[in-house]
Enzyme design. Structure first.
Site, PDB file in Angstrom:
ATOM      1  CG  HIS A 113      -1.901  -1.253   1.204  1.00  0.00           C
ATOM      2  ND1 HIS A 113      -3.042  -1.126   0.373  1.00  0.00           N
ATOM      3  CD2 HIS A 113      -1.862  -2.282   1.815  1.00  0.00           C
ATOM      4  CE1 HIS A 113      -3.541  -2.355   0.580  1.00  0.00           C
ATOM      5  NE2 HIS A 113      -2.863  -3.273   1.362  1.00  0.00           N
ATOM      6  CB  THR A 163      11.122  -9.085   4.702  1.00  0.00           C
ATOM      7  OG1 THR A 163      12.459  -9.535   5.130  1.00  0.00           O
ATOM      8  CG2 THR A 163      10.226  -8.745   5.903  1.00  0.00           C
TER       9      THR A 163
END
Length: 184
Positions: A113, A163
């Site tokens: 986002h 990640t």
């Protein structure tokens, strides 16, 4: 260019778009059919859900409950197993190779986002593909973040947050996931 075309091109797009809303609604209906169908009647994957996916290899099994955002971006190799409670937010392609097992409550995310709160409030996001190679074992409640590639024969420890890319044959664990040891 439509918001869907932007999403598919890996560009910033508005997730609040009516066409994307309609695609997510279709996915929710297929997911619902899969999740409420009695196990003996459902089989390995409810037909509605299998029809939605980009590719479903042979002998795949998705335990209920399961959730995906679109389904149309999800490709499963042969003998892929999802345990109960897995979530795939497939705003970009998610490819899972042959003989890969996902423990319960594994989550795969593709969307990033906007960092700016005003842009985020407008629904701006960008999608990054996730690639999980062959013979990967992902422990329960692990989270795979956008853009990650996991190599063949890797192991992801339960509860890990992945990640960064994981090389073939590596075992990672923790938050963020770090190498534990190479395995044979």
């Amino acid at each position: 260019m439509t918001e869907r075309q932007k999403m598919e091109a890996g560009e910033w797009y508005c997730c609040l778009d009516p066409e994307l809303d309609a695609l997510r609604a279709e996915a929710r209906r297929a997911v619902h059919a899969h999740n409420i169908c009695p196990p003996d009647a459902r089989g390995a994957i409810a037909p509605e859900l299998a029809a939605l996916f980009a590719v479903v290899g042979r002998d795949c099994f998705l335990e209920a409950p399961f959730h995906c955002a679109y389904g149309i971006n999800l490709s499963l190799g042969d003998r892929v197993f999802f345990n109960a409670g897995c979530v795939v937010l497939d705003t970009a392609p998610v490819t899972i190779g042959n003989d890969t097992m996902l423990g319960p409550a594994v989550q795969i995310y593709c969307a990033e986002h906007a960092k700016d709160p005003a842009l985020r409030a407008r629904g701006l996001e960008i999608a990054h593909p996730v690639r999980i190679s062959e013979n990967v074992w992902i422990g329960g409640a692990a989270i795979i973040m956008p853009g990650v590639t996991i190599g063949n024969n890797a192991i992801i420890g339960a509860g890990s947050v992945v990640t960064k890319d994981v090389p073939a044959g590596e075992t990672v664990a923790g938050n963020p996931a770090r190498p534990v040891r190479a395995h044979r």
